[in-house]
Design an enzyme around this catalytic site. Structure first.
Site, short mmCIF file in Angstrom:
data_model
loop_
_atom_site.label_atom_id
_atom_site.label_comp_id
_atom_site.label_asym_id
_atom_site.label_seq_id
_atom_site.Cartn_x
_atom_site.Cartn_y
_atom_site.Cartn_z
N ASP B 84 0.87 -1.17 0.00
CA ASP B 84 0.00 0.00 0.00
C ASP B 84 0.91 1.23 0.00
O ASP B 84 2.10 1.14 0.30
CB ASP B 84 -0.93 -0.03 1.22
N ASP B 119 -3.70 7.09 -3.82
CA ASP B 119 -5.09 7.54 -3.96
C ASP B 119 -5.54 8.29 -2.71
O ASP B 119 -4.88 8.22 -1.67
CB ASP B 119 -6.02 6.34 -4.20
N CYS B 273 -14.16 -22.18 18.24
CA CYS B 273 -14.04 -22.96 17.00
C CYS B 273 -13.23 -24.23 17.20
O CYS B 273 -12.95 -24.65 18.32
CB CYS B 273 -13.52 -22.10 15.84
N CYS B 275 -10.18 -24.80 15.85
CA CYS B 275 -8.75 -24.65 15.50
C CYS B 275 -7.87 -25.11 16.65
O CYS B 275 -8.34 -25.33 17.77
CB CYS B 275 -8.46 -23.20 15.10
N CYS B 278 -8.17 -23.08 19.80
CA CYS B 278 -9.43 -23.31 20.52
C CYS B 278 -9.50 -24.70 21.13
O CYS B 278 -10.22 -24.92 22.11
CB CYS B 278 -10.62 -23.06 19.59
#
Lengths: 658, 658
Positions: B84, B119, B273, B275, B278
């Site tokens: 960026d 931008d 979850c 994973c 977790c």
């Protein structure tokens, strides 16, 4: 042996106590094959397992080993074990080589924690005669098992399985009869064919009917439910235990269990979750693997996915978002969505268990949300409240509504013949989705202020609130409906009140606190609590009312999160004086009176009676059988549960009254 | 540099080619901090990362190191890197110490794979003048960057960011202007405030408008979208890339990202979850941990959860169930549901990209499903078909309907004035949710036969099909509506046709295949294909039509899964002869003519023109500019894509015609 720790909808987080330790429910019990088991299910989150006593009994070697070493050593699991009795084999092969008494005795002999009598699983949609005959045997055997257990002082806990096929009256009858037996746990049987054929709507009927006739104080087991896709729905209906042979059976067939349904390996381009297996392998890796290794890995995924869902369901119960989870999960198949809609039929049953206040806001997830117990409850409350002569209905705005209602309100159409305005004799309500009509004074009371719905509305919710409006206008002499509402709903009113421009909503803190008290404790409670010279203390930060005094005495505190009152001793006394027993009351027995007065929490077994309208998180009065006020507190359970439980706390005592 | 591999709704699985390797899209690019990064994101599934060139530029040491060693060594990542430009800093601090040319030059110097011009991110809801002025600068800088790159023959690919705040015409204008620049990738910028404030409905407007004005052949990046909750929706709108600083920012704040929303550690009783994190830790473990360790573990969970969702979205695209996934995911917050409903406004745009045939059945998940492109497409097709004099509307049954329609059909009410029956001049259709009216002859054509909806209906779908019925009765001289439908919908018809009991549906294979051909290839195609002496070969197993011969020559095969035709050479010739270019045609240029005739697949760059109605999975004719039939095949892309892409296959050639 079962206690509730947290509740939402009809679901509960509980603790099931066994000789081999406590299990947190909802719990999933992986099915262990006594001979072929290769996966150590404990690693994936299993606190309890289930195995088949009949299969062990039928195998001479296993039988011998089980008798000598005990079941726990046989299957190498040191936690609680439940055993099934051979009913499944009975349902498949039509007969088994064991009697009910034999299988009960054998289960005790091998030291199971929870045994099962030899029930007859009657398939769905059989003819009525078969269902009745089967049921008779099932109930007899349950009775026999319990008597036999009691006579011989067996140590194991006992399952009594609810049968009755898809005949709801038979399920109800079975529930009632088994309930009277005082079994330790209640499995709901023969529902696997309903799940296999995706007849989830009928599953809801069978489960809700069964659960409605079973005691709340016992754990319920949805037998054969092993697909994580249905766990949330089943828990919301009051099921506490699941068993999964699916994890290995599906794996045998290269199928992945997920909350989104079943994925077949052959159709997978990507792995479907975040578990260890899905992170470390690709579908191609698995396809290239030897069958056994692949099966074990998929079985591991299946366990990971299943236990993750169980944990997420518990979390949803703790935070009060179980129905949101159910409504999300039920989107994965139209027949599950059908089941979710069917659950709406049982809204009244769910309401009896749904906590009054939850940590989460109410999220509208679609038209199914209109059936949630909170909405039914609000409308019932609203019907009960005292009504003024006139009703003004305002269009919805951002919340809290009262912040956006000021000055000139616009034009109002009249329902009824025009009468002169009498603003002091007028109820002001907002028409909004999904709660229908919300008195402006109650705009920050839970969940009327704590709910969100999409800006783009669906027809179901529009029709729903329109019906509510049509009902409520009949309760008033004159209803004045804002022109914005008339424009939207086209209710066929043409006359604008000639004094429309004089309609004002005047904020009034005293009226507001009285309205909230009436809503919380019942009509006229506001008048009873807030008499005399009332003064309010507000939060400096938020401007919200915090403390309410009458003649200098604290009457109540208003909770910031939900705007319900927590009473002071004076408030409790006033509420008590103003109403008859058992309103807002929990009545305790003589023995517990001194403890209650001392501020000790009240256990269910000491409760003699209580107000049928009590729900968990309600503020309640604690009285003795002579209706003397002993204390006040917060209910942890609903009426049905308080009355049914024999162990565990029912009421958190806020303060005893000496 | 971008190719499409699979499509669903407006989403696509693609491959993005860079100097450091190929990336499978949709892809998530974790944001890498050039100095503080501790987590190796590759381990969690990252194929590409993003970092900030401006931050490196501003730090003398980093700048020096980046110039000497290159960006890849600096941040220790050997895959593709996007950078960026400092726009974010510009938006926060109002100014940056670098010019557009400088930042472009610097990015090339440090060997980024994909750089970005400077931008101006214009926030949502600013005043129009500001948005216009900012946009002017953004577009100028994009132009300048591309010219500068081309002049200097820079190796990096270049982003041109779409801005325009919440002014849709400005987003459109920006899209058009940037599209004409032929940038390599198109990020959609300044949408983070919309996501942070849960203004997802407006997000849909901004993204759909931007995407509608960007080329289909370039990857689109939804800048700053790092919450897995929105990935599915964004992909369905045509976004291919996401970047996540959220994984670490949320972790800093003890927050867990999940597709169900955000969980704060302090509110967790259970891990959310399956994973590794977790499964191996409890919320208490984490709460007791040192901040840094806890942050890293939560960041790991956040990456696991985010990449799992990306994979699941790709899977949904492969199987054609992306909209089902979107509708499920959007249930987690009412504002996301609002966005899902808002997406319905863009149904026409989605239809232009949605494959004609999918592997998955169409699942109705709620009233939002009524907006799916498949339904719009079916109704448009139905409007186009030739109509008989009369229409008979039958109530729905199980599928396939024709199996359940036989013998006496019951009573029929008349819309229009009664005329004598003329069954040969009558269309028979079934009224059903969600497709409205389904000609009985098309009852196994995809998705009319491959869809499921719940038994318990909602008002939205009932109103929807009623409206369709009200529209279609007007296209016929006499409509006969079955009494069951009249009972359900109360459409105000009172006259029963006096010959009601003579209404019969006569199965007719020839009529059926002609109807399917008309539906697939356009009106009169059936007559053109199936002339002469027609014979059918049916599957012995299923009884379904498989092969169709005319005068002994094979004309077409009917696909078992979706009942669409795959033409033979003779069939292709007949279809070609019967219609004018470009109907059902893809027109290839002179150069590719010999390859096409040889049966080689057709690449987009060789296509001169094609039928606007072509969608992926359509059977198409391949012709040259003189409309000579060269081959026939299956389209892999939709019209817009075929015309826009310069690389990659457009049509799979089934057979060349010598």
């Amino acid at each position: 042996m079962f206690e509730i720790k947290a509740k939402d909808s009809r679901g509960r987080v509980g603790v099931l106590k066994t000789n081999h330790g406590n299990i947190k429910t909802p719990a999933l019990m992986p099915v262990i094959h006594p001979r072929k088991q290769v996966i150590d299910v404990k690693k994936y989150g299993a606190d309890i397992v289930i195995t088949n006593a009949y299969l062990i009994y039928k195998d001479e070697d296993l039988k011998e080993e089980a008798i000598q070493k005990g079941l726990h050593e046989l299957i190498n699991f040191d936690g609680p074990i439940m055993t099934d009795s051979g009913s499944f084999q009975l349902s498949v092969y039509g007969d088994v080589d064991i009697t009910n008494k034999e299988v009960i005795e054998f289960q005790e002999l091998i030291k199971t924690d929870i045994g099962t009598s030899l029930d007859i699983p009657t398939a769905p949609y059989v003819d009525r005669e078969k269902a009745e005959n089967d049921l008779k045997i099932t109930i007899e055997r349950s009775k026999e098992a319990i008597e036999y257990k009691n006579e011989n002082n067996f140590q194991m806990k006992l399952n009594s399985v609810v049968q009755g096929s898809t005949f709801l009256d038979l399920r109800a009858k079975c529930g009632d009869e088994l309930a009277s037996l005082d079994s330790d746990l209640y499995p709901i049987g023969a529902v696997v064919p309903l799940m296999e054929s995706y007849n989830y709507g009928d599953l809801v009927d069978v489960v809700m009917t069964s659960v409605n006739h079973l005691p709340d104080s016992k754990a319920r087991h949805l037998m054969g439910a092993g697909h994580p896709m249905v766990f949330a729905l089943a828990v919301a209906m009051g099921c506490d235990l699941f068993d999964s042979a699916a994890y290995i059976l599906y794996a045998e067939d290269d199928r992945f269990l997920t909350t989104r349904g079943t994925y077949k390996l052959e159709n997978l381009n990507e792995m479907p979750c975040s578990c260890e297996v899905c992170m470390n392998y690709t579908p191609d890796d698995l396809r290239d693997m030897e069958k056994d290794k692949r099966r074990d890995l998929i079985a591991q995924h299946n366990l990971f996915a299943s236990f993750a869902e169980i944990k997420l369901i518990r979390q949803a119960i703790y935070e009060g978002s179980l129905m949101e989870l159910v409504e999300e999960r039920c989107r994965v198949h139209p027949n599950l969505l059908d089941a979710c809609r069917k659950l709406g039929v049982y809204s009244k049953d769910l309401e009896q268990y749904d906590p009054r206040v939850k940590k989460s806001a109410f999220f509208y997830t679609g038209s199914e949300s209109l059936n949630r117990p909170e909405i039914k409850r609000h409308l019932d409350k609203l019907r009960d409240l005292d009504k003024k002569r006139d009703l003004v209905i305002l269009p919805s705005s951002k919340k809290p509504y009262s912040k956006y209602i000021g000055g000139k309100l616009g034009e109002f159409y009249i329902y009824g013949s025009e009468m002169e305005l009498d603003l002091d004799n007028t109820d002001f309500m907002v028409l909004d989705i999904p709660f229908g009509l919300i008195p402006v004074d109650l705009d920050d009371v839970y969940p009327l202020g704590q709910n969100e719905s999409p800006k783009i509305e669906d027809f179901d919710s529009l029709n729903f609130v329109e019906d509510i409006m049509s009902e409520f206008v009949e309760y008033y002499s004159q209803t004045l409906i804002h022109s914005k509402i008339i424009k939207k709903f086209d209710v066929g009113l043409y006359n604008i009140h000639s004094d429309s421009d004089k309609i004002r909503f005047k904020k009034d803190d005293i009226r507001k606190i009285k309205s909230i008290a009436d809503y919380q404790f019942g009509p006229e409670s506001g008048e009873a609590l807030f008499t005399g010279d009332i003064s309010l203390e507000k939060s400096k930060k938020t401007g919200k009312i915090r403390h309410i005094y009458s003649d200098g005495k604290l009457i109540a505190n208003m909770r910031a999160a939900d705007s319900f009152f927590v009473l002071s001793t004076e408030g409790a006394k006033r509420l008590h004086n103003s109403s008859e027993s058992p309103k807002n009351r929990v009545i305790v027995n003589k023995d517990s009176e001194p403890f209650t007065k001392e501020g000790k929490s009240v256990f269910s077994k000491f409760v003699v009676n209580c107000d049928k309208n009590i729900r968990s998180n309600d503020e309640v009065l604690l009285v003795n059988e002579d209706d003397e006020l002993l204390a006040y507190g917060k209910s942890l359970l609903s009426y049905n549960e308080i009355m049914d439980f024999k162990i565990g706390q029912a009421i958190k005592n806020r303060k005893g009254i000496k």
